[in-house]
Design an enzyme around this catalytic site. Structure first.
Site, PDB file in Angstrom:
ATOM      1  N   GLY A  20       0.646  -1.206   0.043  1.00 33.12           N
ATOM      2  CA  GLY A  20      -0.043   0.082  -0.004  1.00 33.12           C
ATOM      3  C   GLY A  20       0.745   1.340  -0.130  1.00 33.12           C
ATOM      4  O   GLY A  20       0.739   2.385  -0.517  1.00 33.12           O
ATOM      5  N   ARG A  24       7.211   1.886   1.056  1.00 32.95           N
ATOM      6  CA  ARG A  24       7.587   0.362   1.295  1.00 32.95           C
ATOM      7  C   ARG A  24       7.837  -0.032   0.046  1.00 32.95           C
ATOM      8  O   ARG A  24       8.938  -1.178  -0.100  1.00 32.95           O
ATOM      9  CB  ARG A  24       6.390  -0.364   1.848  1.00 32.95           C
ATOM     10  CG  ARG A  24       6.141  -0.148   3.178  1.00 32.95           C
ATOM     11  CD  ARG A  24       6.872  -0.960   4.012  1.00 32.95           C
ATOM     12  NE  ARG A  24       6.930  -0.528   5.499  1.00 32.95           N
ATOM     13  CZ  ARG A  24       5.849  -0.798   6.415  1.00 32.95           C
ATOM     14  NH1 ARG A  24       4.997  -1.843   6.027  1.00 32.95           N
ATOM     15  NH2 ARG A  24       5.913  -0.624   7.698  1.00 32.95           N
ATOM     16  N   ARG A  43       2.041  11.104  -9.123  1.00 37.24           N
ATOM     17  CA  ARG A  43       1.482  11.464  -7.550  1.00 37.24           C
ATOM     18  C   ARG A  43       2.275  10.831  -6.425  1.00 37.24           C
ATOM     19  O   ARG A  43       1.548  10.391  -5.387  1.00 37.24           O
ATOM     20  CB  ARG A  43      -0.013  10.496  -7.822  1.00 37.24           C
ATOM     21  CG  ARG A  43      -1.036  11.467  -8.558  1.00 37.24           C
ATOM     22  CD  ARG A  43      -2.549  10.492  -8.529  1.00 37.24           C
ATOM     23  NE  ARG A  43      -3.197  11.368  -9.395  1.00 37.24           N
ATOM     24  CZ  ARG A  43      -4.263  12.067  -9.121  1.00 37.24           C
ATOM     25  NH1 ARG A  43      -4.578  12.079  -7.963  1.00 37.24           N
ATOM     26  NH2 ARG A  43      -5.055  12.552  -9.927  1.00 37.24           N
ATOM     27  N   ARG A  87      -0.314  -8.933  -3.235  1.00 36.24           N
ATOM     28  CA  ARG A  87      -0.362  -7.781  -2.111  1.00 36.24           C
ATOM     29  C   ARG A  87       0.604  -8.019  -1.015  1.00 36.24           C
ATOM     30  O   ARG A  87       0.507  -9.304  -0.340  1.00 36.24           O
ATOM     31  CB  ARG A  87      -1.587  -7.535  -1.884  1.00 36.24           C
ATOM     32  CG  ARG A  87      -1.997  -6.423  -0.437  1.00 36.24           C
ATOM     33  CD  ARG A  87      -3.326  -5.889  -0.402  1.00 36.24           C
ATOM     34  NE  ARG A  87      -3.597  -5.747   1.084  1.00 36.24           N
ATOM     35  CZ  ARG A  87      -2.939  -4.648   1.776  1.00 36.24           C
ATOM     36  NH1 ARG A  87      -1.907  -4.106   1.097  1.00 36.24           N
ATOM     37  NH2 ARG A  87      -3.222  -4.453   2.942  1.00 36.24           N
ATOM     38  N   SER A  90      -0.222  -4.989   5.786  1.00 39.01           N
ATOM     39  CA  SER A  90      -0.382  -5.419   7.184  1.00 39.01           C
ATOM     40  C   SER A  90      -1.946  -5.361   7.363  1.00 39.01           C
ATOM     41  O   SER A  90      -2.503  -5.099   6.417  1.00 39.01           O
ATOM     42  CB  SER A  90       0.067  -4.093   8.009  1.00 39.01           C
ATOM     43  OG  SER A  90      -0.699  -2.987   7.636  1.00 39.01           O
ATOM     44  N   ASP A 204      -1.648  -4.855  14.076  1.00 39.78           N
ATOM     45  CA  ASP A 204      -2.246  -4.522  15.295  1.00 39.78           C
ATOM     46  C   ASP A 204      -3.378  -5.644  15.453  1.00 39.78           C
ATOM     47  O   ASP A 204      -3.608  -6.604  14.687  1.00 39.78           O
ATOM     48  CB  ASP A 204      -2.944  -3.268  15.148  1.00 39.78           C
ATOM     49  CG  ASP A 204      -3.779  -3.008  13.852  1.00 39.78           C
ATOM     50  OD1 ASP A 204      -3.092  -2.787  12.627  1.00 39.78           O
ATOM     51  OD2 ASP A 204      -4.973  -3.259  13.814  1.00 39.78           O
ATOM     52  N   ARG A 217       8.355  -2.971  12.605  1.00 40.52           N
ATOM     53  CA  ARG A 217       7.505  -3.207  11.546  1.00 40.52           C
ATOM     54  C   ARG A 217       8.352  -3.721  10.104  1.00 40.52           C
ATOM     55  O   ARG A 217       8.102  -4.457   9.184  1.00 40.52           O
ATOM     56  CB  ARG A 217       6.818  -2.067  11.039  1.00 40.52           C
ATOM     57  CG  ARG A 217       5.593  -1.828  11.763  1.00 40.52           C
ATOM     58  CD  ARG A 217       4.949  -0.661  11.804  1.00 40.52           C
ATOM     59  NE  ARG A 217       3.764  -0.636  12.854  1.00 40.52           N
ATOM     60  CZ  ARG A 217       2.677  -0.416  12.858  1.00 40.52           C
ATOM     61  NH1 ARG A 217       1.989  -0.351  11.759  1.00 40.52           N
ATOM     62  NH2 ARG A 217       1.735  -0.594  13.769  1.00 40.52           N
TER      63      ARG A 217
HETATM   64  N1  HPA Z   1      -8.241  -2.140  10.185  1.00 41.92           N
HETATM   65  C1  HPA Z   1      -8.149  -2.013   8.738  1.00 41.92           C
HETATM   66  N2  HPA Z   1      -6.999  -2.103   7.956  1.00 41.92           N
HETATM   67  C2  HPA Z   1      -5.959  -2.400   9.008  1.00 41.92           C
HETATM   68  C3  HPA Z   1      -6.000  -2.675  10.131  1.00 41.92           C
HETATM   69  C4  HPA Z   1      -7.065  -2.363  10.881  1.00 41.92           C
HETATM   70  O1  HPA Z   1      -7.114  -2.814  11.970  1.00 41.92           O
HETATM   71  N3  HPA Z   1      -4.659  -2.783  10.503  1.00 41.92           N
HETATM   72  C5  HPA Z   1      -3.698  -2.811   9.335  1.00 41.92           C
HETATM   73  N4  HPA Z   1      -4.741  -2.431   8.117  1.00 41.92           N
END
Ligand code: HPA
Length: 234
Positions: A20, A24, A43, A87, A90, A204, A217
């Site tokens: 994304g 990265r 962009r 893809r 995270s 997370d 990370r």
């Molecule tokens: N929600 C949506 N997208 C995400 C999250 C999340 O908690 N963590 C990483 N990408």
């Protein structure tokens, strides 16, 4: 050149990794590829092409969310003929047995809406990964000693989600994690008969509230890149 990708025709490889975050993409290209050339900066959505173990590979940022990813993947497939799209990103963990730093290999991606939902209308299409890529990524994770969970994920349209009941239903139905892009990637791959997979690190956790510190990370991200590259050329 397309509206959103400035790369010359032929300068994007058949295999494209899709983080994304454009930075990265830069980090992954400089760390894992040789003979790297920057092929896009329209962009600020950076894209690179190089080689990995002799194989041509491109790494192109997609931005966050399905509308943004959809633009880049549509152009990569329709204008640059990308054939394998993986893809790397995270996600938020949604099950007790899924821990921070674990990898999730998304077998399916459920979603409420996506840029493609208007096509299906009352039909609930089931976006799914390419089986050969999924199987190869599971083998590559095992080889590296990375804990990888294979199963369904949820591609949400919102990071700051006011509909906690939807997350609860996902948890209740065994969904492993939440992110914001894979369902559209899988749907486009199905439409154009390409191979797609999402390899995700749990950054997370929606149940425990834990989050991966920023200094850790990068290591987890590197594991994903290696798993994705190994799977692409298995
Ligand atoms: N929600 C949506 N997208 C995400 C999250 C999340 O908690 N963590 C990483 N990408």
């Amino acid at each position: 050149m397309t509206i959103h990708i400035g790369a010359e025709p032929g300068s994007i490889a058949e295999t494209v990794l899709l983080p994304g975050d454009p930075y990265r993409a830069k980090w992954a290209a400089e760390t894992f590829l040789t003979d790297v050339e920057r092929v896009n900066e329209v962009r600020g959505m950076l894209g690179f092409t190089g080689t990995w173990k002799g194989h041509p590979v491109s790494i192109q940022g997609t931005g966050m969310g399905m509308p943004s990813l959809s633009i880049y993947v549509n152009e990569l497939i329709r204008d640059y003929d990308a054939k394998t799209l993986i893809r790397i990103g995270s996600c938020g963990g949604m099950q007790d047995h899924v821990a921070i730093r674990d990898v999730i290999l998304a077998m399916t991606a459920s979603t409420v809406t996506s840029p493609s939902s208007s096509i299906f209308r009352e039909l609930s299409f089931a976006p799914c990964a390419d089986w050969d890529l999924l199987r190869a990524a599971a083998a590559a994770s095992a080889e590296k000693g990375t804990i990888a969970h294979v199963g369904g994920i949820y591609s949400s349209d919102v990071f700051y989600d006011e509909r906690s009941d939807l997350n609860e239903q996902m948890v209740r139905h065994g969904i492993l994690g939440v992110e914001m892009e894979a369902a559209e990637l899988y749907t486009l791959a199905a439409r154009y008969k390409r191979r797609a997979l999402a390899v995700l690190t749990v950054s997370d956790h929606l149940i425990t509230g834990e989050a991966l510190p920023s200094d850790q990370r990068e290591t987890s991200f590197g594991d994903m890149v290696e798993i994705a590259l190994t799977a692409a050329f298995s």
